[in-house]
Design a protein around this motif. Sequence first.
Motif, short mmCIF file in Angstrom:
data_model
loop_
_atom_site.label_atom_id
_atom_site.label_comp_id
_atom_site.label_asym_id
_atom_site.label_seq_id
_atom_site.Cartn_x
_atom_site.Cartn_y
_atom_site.Cartn_z
N GLY A 59 -0.93 -1.22 -6.67
CA GLY A 59 0.12 -1.45 -5.69
C GLY A 59 0.99 -2.67 -5.95
O GLY A 59 1.80 -3.05 -5.11
N LEU A 60 0.84 -3.29 -7.13
CA LEU A 60 1.62 -4.49 -7.47
C LEU A 60 2.78 -4.10 -8.39
O LEU A 60 2.59 -3.36 -9.36
CB LEU A 60 0.74 -5.52 -8.15
N TYR A 61 3.98 -4.62 -8.08
CA TYR A 61 5.16 -4.33 -8.86
C TYR A 61 5.90 -5.63 -9.20
O TYR A 61 5.87 -6.59 -8.42
CB TYR A 61 6.13 -3.41 -8.09
N THR A 62 6.52 -5.64 -10.37
CA THR A 62 7.44 -6.72 -10.70
C THR A 62 8.85 -6.17 -10.57
O THR A 62 9.19 -5.15 -11.21
CB THR A 62 7.21 -7.24 -12.13
N GLY A 89 11.23 3.82 -5.30
CA GLY A 89 12.49 4.53 -5.14
C GLY A 89 13.47 3.79 -4.25
O GLY A 89 14.69 3.81 -4.50
N LEU A 90 12.95 3.14 -3.23
CA LEU A 90 13.81 2.36 -2.33
C LEU A 90 14.53 1.25 -3.08
O LEU A 90 15.74 1.02 -2.89
CB LEU A 90 12.95 1.78 -1.21
N LEU A 91 13.81 0.56 -3.98
CA LEU A 91 14.39 -0.57 -4.69
C LEU A 91 15.28 -0.13 -5.86
O LEU A 91 16.35 -0.71 -6.08
CB LEU A 91 13.28 -1.49 -5.19
N THR A 92 14.83 0.89 -6.61
CA THR A 92 15.68 1.35 -7.72
C THR A 92 16.98 1.94 -7.21
O THR A 92 18.01 1.87 -7.88
CB THR A 92 14.93 2.40 -8.58
N GLY A 121 10.48 0.46 7.05
CA GLY A 121 9.09 0.56 7.49
C GLY A 121 8.07 0.55 6.37
O GLY A 121 7.00 1.15 6.49
N VAL A 122 8.37 -0.15 5.30
CA VAL A 122 7.43 -0.25 4.18
C VAL A 122 6.60 -1.52 4.35
O VAL A 122 7.16 -2.61 4.48
CB VAL A 122 8.18 -0.28 2.83
N PRO A 140 0.82 -1.21 0.00
CA PRO A 140 0.00 0.00 0.00
C PRO A 140 0.85 1.26 0.00
O PRO A 140 0.35 2.35 -0.28
CB PRO A 140 -0.81 -0.13 1.29
N ASP A 141 2.16 1.13 0.30
CA ASP A 141 3.05 2.29 0.37
C ASP A 141 3.70 2.53 -0.99
O ASP A 141 4.91 2.39 -1.17
CB ASP A 141 4.13 2.06 1.45
N THR A 142 2.86 2.88 -1.95
CA THR A 142 3.35 2.99 -3.33
C THR A 142 4.32 4.15 -3.53
O THR A 142 5.08 4.16 -4.49
CB THR A 142 2.17 3.14 -4.31
N GLY A 143 4.29 5.11 -2.65
CA GLY A 143 5.20 6.23 -2.82
C GLY A 143 6.62 5.94 -2.36
O GLY A 143 7.55 6.64 -2.75
#
Length: 306
Positions: free
Chosen positions: A253-256, A238-241, A273-274, A231-234
């Motif tokens: 809210g789904l990402y690959t 950025g955290l992963l990239t 805290g995501v 649910p924390d799409t914001g």
Amino acid sequence: MVLMIEATELTKCYGGTTAVDRLSFTVRPGVVTGFLGPNGAGKTTTLRMVLGLNRPTGGTVTVDGQPFGDHPRGLRRAGALLDAHDVHDGRTARAHLTALAVSNGLPRSRVAEVLTEAGVADVAGRRIGGFSLGMRQRLGIAAALLGDPPVLIFDEPLNGLDPEGVRWVRGLFGRLADEGRTVLVSSHLMGEMEQTADELIVIGRGRLIAAQSLRDFAARTTRPRVSVRTPDTGSLPGLLTGRGAEVRAEGEGLYTVTGLPADRIGELAFTHGVRLHELSPHPASLEEAFMELTAESVEYSAGAAR
């Protein structure tokens, strides 16, 4: 009778071009072995050398410890489908198989048996020139089965087959392997190989890239895919990239995510805290591993400069 196909430093040159380059491998009985490689990798040339149709420039390839051409009445030793069009169009399907049976000292009763098994008994009296590609493929498989051989070799056997035919071929290969036969299948259809093959031989530019189980080969990809829902799409993209991952939004809210394993994604989310509602690693894909590991062996690429 249990036979293996064994190639040692197998080489084939045409003028200044090396089509097969010091290729060594073993095809074992009791499993379906997929033979993979990009276009121009030397797959068909290799199969023709296995069957004695092309003479190696160097090295050896044997069936049961001997060059295939040294075996009398070859259809009793190995059956093959290399080119479904390599038949006399003026003959009927029955006449074609009967000629093969007589020349190999096989009982004529086998003709009716393999026509039925391949699903072409109803058209046995028709001339092959009127056959569709799928019917030609079935006839070619029938010819390969004619001598009830312990070794079976198929080059692109699924071309032109409808879904029912594909299912039949898939089951046939599994049954032949379960009977202890040596089954070698060359195909460019990764999805079918993923469902059919147990072992793989992968070549590129005539050289061996891998000879291992399908599962181990697929696991060699360095780009694992993970589905992540939050649910924390914001925060998450950025955290992963920022850690070198590629993130593709799939909606709601789904990402690959590629480039980071699931456990690392989970650790990062926890630390920052995501909230995560889903964290699902995808099994390694044969197609992804194949594309990655053969990238430098592709002879012709779409969009490449000329």
